[in-house]
Design a protein around this motif. Structure first.
Motif, mmCIF file in Angstrom:
data_model
loop_
_atom_site.group_PDB
_atom_site.id
_atom_site.type_symbol
_atom_site.label_atom_id
_atom_site.label_comp_id
_atom_site.label_asym_id
_atom_site.label_seq_id
_atom_site.Cartn_x
_atom_site.Cartn_y
_atom_site.Cartn_z
ATOM 1 N N ALA A 75 0.790 -1.048 -0.159
ATOM 2 C CA ALA A 75 -0.063 0.045 0.099
ATOM 3 C C ALA A 75 0.941 1.146 -0.028
ATOM 4 C CB ALA A 75 -0.893 0.025 1.179
ATOM 5 N N THR A 76 1.912 1.283 0.867
ATOM 6 C CA THR A 76 2.877 2.367 0.853
ATOM 7 C C THR A 76 3.534 2.543 -0.659
ATOM 8 O OG1 THR A 76 3.396 2.153 3.360
ATOM 9 C CG2 THR A 76 4.819 3.477 1.858
ATOM 10 N N LEU A 77 4.030 1.438 -1.156
ATOM 11 C CA LEU A 77 4.605 1.515 -2.387
ATOM 12 C C LEU A 77 3.764 2.183 -3.680
ATOM 13 C CD1 LEU A 77 6.362 -1.970 -2.551
ATOM 14 C CD2 LEU A 77 7.527 0.361 -2.406
ATOM 15 N N GLN A 78 2.557 1.738 -3.642
ATOM 16 C CA GLN A 78 1.354 2.253 -4.269
ATOM 17 C C GLN A 78 1.234 3.782 -4.324
ATOM 18 O OE1 GLN A 78 -1.577 -0.884 -3.510
ATOM 19 N NE2 GLN A 78 -2.105 -0.896 -5.608
ATOM 20 N N ARG A 79 1.063 4.244 -2.939
ATOM 21 C CA ARG A 79 0.684 5.413 -2.769
ATOM 22 C C ARG A 79 2.021 6.539 -3.309
ATOM 23 N NH1 ARG A 79 0.216 5.032 2.107
ATOM 24 N NH2 ARG A 79 2.082 5.828 2.855
ATOM 25 N N GLU A 80 3.121 6.001 -2.637
ATOM 26 C CA GLU A 80 4.370 6.778 -3.211
ATOM 27 C C GLU A 80 4.785 6.980 -4.561
ATOM 28 O OE1 GLU A 80 5.939 8.717 -1.115
ATOM 29 O OE2 GLU A 80 4.890 8.332 0.769
ATOM 30 N N ASN A 81 4.333 5.626 -5.116
ATOM 31 C CA ASN A 81 4.627 5.655 -6.650
ATOM 32 C C ASN A 81 3.582 6.555 -7.391
ATOM 33 O OD1 ASN A 81 6.065 4.296 -9.017
ATOM 34 N ND2 ASN A 81 3.903 3.406 -9.430
ATOM 35 N N ALA A 82 2.525 6.786 -6.869
ATOM 36 C CA ALA A 82 1.286 7.470 -7.368
ATOM 37 C C ALA A 82 1.551 8.936 -7.181
ATOM 38 C CB ALA A 82 0.156 6.945 -6.740
ATOM 39 N N GLU A 83 2.188 9.024 -6.011
ATOM 40 C CA GLU A 83 2.229 10.592 -5.519
ATOM 41 C C GLU A 83 3.729 11.080 -6.002
ATOM 42 O OE1 GLU A 83 1.754 10.974 -1.585
ATOM 43 O OE2 GLU A 83 -0.628 10.526 -1.746
ATOM 44 N N ARG A 84 4.887 10.408 -6.144
ATOM 45 C CA ARG A 84 6.160 10.922 -6.600
ATOM 46 C C ARG A 84 6.290 11.877 -5.657
ATOM 47 N NH1 ARG A 84 9.595 7.324 -9.920
ATOM 48 N NH2 ARG A 84 8.341 5.454 -10.208
ATOM 49 N N ARG A 85 6.567 12.358 -4.588
ATOM 50 C CA ARG A 85 6.840 13.449 -3.685
ATOM 51 C C ARG A 85 8.276 13.405 -3.567
ATOM 52 N NH1 ARG A 85 3.476 13.180 1.377
ATOM 53 N NH2 ARG A 85 4.289 10.915 1.232
ATOM 54 N N LEU A 86 8.872 14.527 -2.794
ATOM 55 C CA LEU A 86 9.931 14.607 -2.336
ATOM 56 C C LEU A 86 10.473 13.635 -1.589
ATOM 57 C CD1 LEU A 86 12.728 16.447 -2.313
ATOM 58 C CD2 LEU A 86 11.648 17.408 -0.032
ATOM 59 N N ALA A 87 11.557 12.593 -1.843
ATOM 60 C CA ALA A 87 12.104 11.676 -1.428
ATOM 61 C C ALA A 87 11.172 10.284 -1.572
ATOM 62 C CB ALA A 87 12.420 11.811 0.097
ATOM 63 N N SER A 88 10.064 10.110 -2.398
ATOM 64 C CA SER A 88 9.384 9.159 -2.697
ATOM 65 C C SER A 88 10.165 7.985 -3.048
ATOM 66 C CB SER A 88 8.266 9.747 -3.581
ATOM 67 O OG SER A 88 7.121 10.265 -3.075
ATOM 68 N N LEU A 89 10.911 8.322 -3.796
ATOM 69 C CA LEU A 89 11.849 7.067 -4.362
ATOM 70 C C LEU A 89 12.790 6.506 -3.301
ATOM 71 C CD1 LEU A 89 13.082 8.386 -7.639
ATOM 72 C CD2 LEU A 89 11.267 6.814 -7.351
ATOM 73 N N THR A 90 13.112 7.436 -2.398
ATOM 74 C CA THR A 90 13.912 6.893 -1.136
ATOM 75 C C THR A 90 13.082 5.786 -0.231
ATOM 76 O OG1 THR A 90 15.331 8.741 -1.000
ATOM 77 C CG2 THR A 90 15.378 7.305 0.905
ATOM 78 N N ARG A 91 11.899 6.464 0.024
ATOM 79 C CA ARG A 91 10.876 5.438 0.562
ATOM 80 C C ARG A 91 10.208 4.379 -0.083
ATOM 81 N NH1 ARG A 91 5.201 7.658 3.932
ATOM 82 N NH2 ARG A 91 5.418 5.956 5.189
ATOM 83 N N ILE A 92 10.237 4.373 -1.494
ATOM 84 C CA ILE A 92 9.805 3.124 -2.219
ATOM 85 C C ILE A 92 11.192 2.234 -2.058
ATOM 86 C CG2 ILE A 92 9.659 2.336 -4.594
ATOM 87 C CD1 ILE A 92 8.202 5.114 -5.178
ATOM 88 N N ARG A 93 12.162 2.522 -2.128
ATOM 89 C CA ARG A 93 13.417 1.604 -2.131
ATOM 90 C C ARG A 93 13.617 1.053 -0.751
ATOM 91 N NH1 ARG A 93 16.657 5.266 -3.559
ATOM 92 N NH2 ARG A 93 16.796 4.899 -5.771
ATOM 93 N N GLY A 94 13.303 1.580 0.295
ATOM 94 C CA GLY A 94 13.150 1.075 1.766
ATOM 95 C C GLY A 94 12.254 0.237 1.735
ATOM 96 N N CYS A 95 10.865 0.471 1.439
ATOM 97 C CA CYS A 95 9.873 -0.410 1.363
ATOM 98 C C CYS A 95 10.175 -1.942 0.549
ATOM 99 C CB CYS A 95 8.464 0.279 0.890
ATOM 100 S SG CYS A 95 7.991 1.210 2.180
ATOM 101 N N LEU A 96 10.779 -1.547 -0.550
ATOM 102 C CA LEU A 96 11.119 -2.676 -1.611
ATOM 103 C C LEU A 96 11.974 -3.761 -0.894
ATOM 104 C CD1 LEU A 96 10.461 -4.083 -4.177
ATOM 105 C CD2 LEU A 96 12.120 -2.573 -5.311
ATOM 106 N N LEU A 97 13.058 -3.118 -0.228
ATOM 107 C CA LEU A 97 13.893 -3.997 0.422
ATOM 108 C C LEU A 97 13.472 -4.613 1.733
ATOM 109 C CD1 LEU A 97 17.168 -1.545 0.188
ATOM 110 C CD2 LEU A 97 17.029 -3.663 -0.903
ATOM 111 N N GLN A 98 12.490 -3.811 2.571
ATOM 112 C CA GLN A 98 11.977 -4.447 3.523
ATOM 113 C C GLN A 98 11.054 -5.514 2.959
ATOM 114 O OE1 GLN A 98 9.993 -1.588 5.985
ATOM 115 N NE2 GLN A 98 9.219 -3.145 7.444
ATOM 116 N N LEU A 99 10.353 -5.607 1.973
ATOM 117 C CA LEU A 99 9.637 -6.515 1.248
ATOM 118 C C LEU A 99 10.282 -8.038 0.978
ATOM 119 C CD1 LEU A 99 6.952 -7.573 0.098
ATOM 120 C CD2 LEU A 99 7.459 -6.649 -1.838
ATOM 121 N N LEU A 100 11.451 -7.526 0.556
ATOM 122 C CA LEU A 100 12.660 -8.661 0.150
ATOM 123 C C LEU A 100 12.948 -9.279 1.366
ATOM 124 C CD1 LEU A 100 14.325 -7.218 -3.093
ATOM 125 C CD2 LEU A 100 12.661 -9.035 -2.916
#
Length: 319
Positions: free
Chosen positions: A155-180
């Motif tokens: 859900a966080t990945l979907q929200r950050e990917n849709a909004e693409r705010r400041l540091a969204s990619l950093t948060r996406i990368r963190g959530c993706l690593l956490q998922l793995l």
């Protein structure tokens, strides 16, 4: 670990040649993207892509055909696909899923490894790669509690990917690593055992990988033991011994097996004539190709392809 069967039993019949997709063709962004089944029509024919992919089954039962096996793809299952790995999922009506695509540079910018060599990356260098490396051996199906944690990250990945705010990619990368990381830790024992088995083969495995890469590139020609040994930086005598030790086959048997495996892929993924497939796989004589294929599959190439078409038509009627 569950037992698998060849993916070909549920494979499509006469289709276009296996296509390799770039991120720009299947994603809204070139670094990372996540979408549900409403975003794009699923690719249900054999295909490859240049990027990493995670498929998440939110509901419904099907299979993931990947490499040479068919893994169960049921609710709460995650499936991990390396770049350039042939795969497809026949999504029946009523299934729900998410697809996560990302580039190697996005998640591992300092991993200077050719995408075709990612299977050989040791666990110590990039442990998060393990689910992708061993997808053909394991089923990553979560329990309800664990999947709730997965859903929160998605859900966080979907929200950050849709909004693409400041540091969204950093948060996406963190959530993706956490998922793995969640996946790696839940299946830590199995992944470590598989990686240890892989590491124990050490330099022999690396040498065999060089040989197999050489054969893959030269199947349509006339590769010889001497040429393969040169490509693998080995003596012909040692290579013959290594192939026998690692596979139980002679070099000639291994070459024939690889040619027949390519033929199987082409029969599934193209509508080419049998003679043309024989030629592309390095068989100068169509009759000899048909004889060896029958020894391997128990059917002639044409009968084998027709049987798969009948199975596909039966599945489509049921839908």
């Amino acid at each position: 670990m569950t037992r698998t069967r060849p993916a070909s039993n549920d494979a499509p019949g006469r289709t276009a040649a296996v296509r390799t997709y770039a991120m720009v063709e299947r994603s809204s962004h070139l670094d990372f993207d996540i979408r549900d089944q409403s975003g794009r029509a699923p690719l249900t024919q054999p295909h490859k892509h240049e990027y990493f992919q995670i498929q998440v089954n939110l509901g419904g039962d099907t299979q993931h055909q990947i490499g040479g096996v068919a893994r169960p793809f049921t609710a709460r299952t995650l499936s991990f696909v390396l770049p350039h790995r042939m795969h497809w999922v026949p999504h029946p009506p009523g299934t729900r899923w998410l697809v996560v695509n990302f580039s190697q540079r996005f998640l591992w910018p300092h991993l200077d490894v050719d995408p075709l060599d990612l299977e050989d990356v040791p666990l110590s260098m990039a442990p998060e790669l393990a689910p992708f490396q061993f997808q053909e051996h394991l089923d990553f199906t979560f329990g309800e509690a664990g999947f709730s944690e997965v859903l929160a990250l998605l859900a966080t990945l979907q929200r950050e990917n849709a909004e693409r705010r400041l540091a969204s990619l950093t948060r996406i990368r963190g959530c993706l690593l956490q998922l793995l990381a969640i996946t790696c830790q839940q299946w830590e024992g199995e992944l470590r055992a598989l990686a240890a088995s892989q590491a124990q083969r050490g330099s022999r495995r690396a040498a065999m990988a060089r040989v197999l890469r050489y054969l893959r590139d030269e199947l349509a020609g006339q590769p010889t033991l001497a040429d393969a040994a040169e490509a693998a930086c080995l003596s012909p005598n040692y290579l013959a011994h290594l192939v026998k030790k690692e596979t139980g086959k002679t070099f000639t048997d291994l070459l024939t097996e690889r040619r027949l495996a390519l033929a199987q892929e082409l029969l599934l993924a193209t509508g080419e004539r049998i003679g043309e497939i024989a030629r592309r796989c390095g068989f100068a004589d169509e009759a000899y190709f048909a004889r060896r294929f029958r020894q391997w599959h128990g059917l002639s190439p044409r009968a084998w392809r027709d049987e798969r078409l009948r199975e596909l038509n039966a599945v489509q009627v049921l839908r």
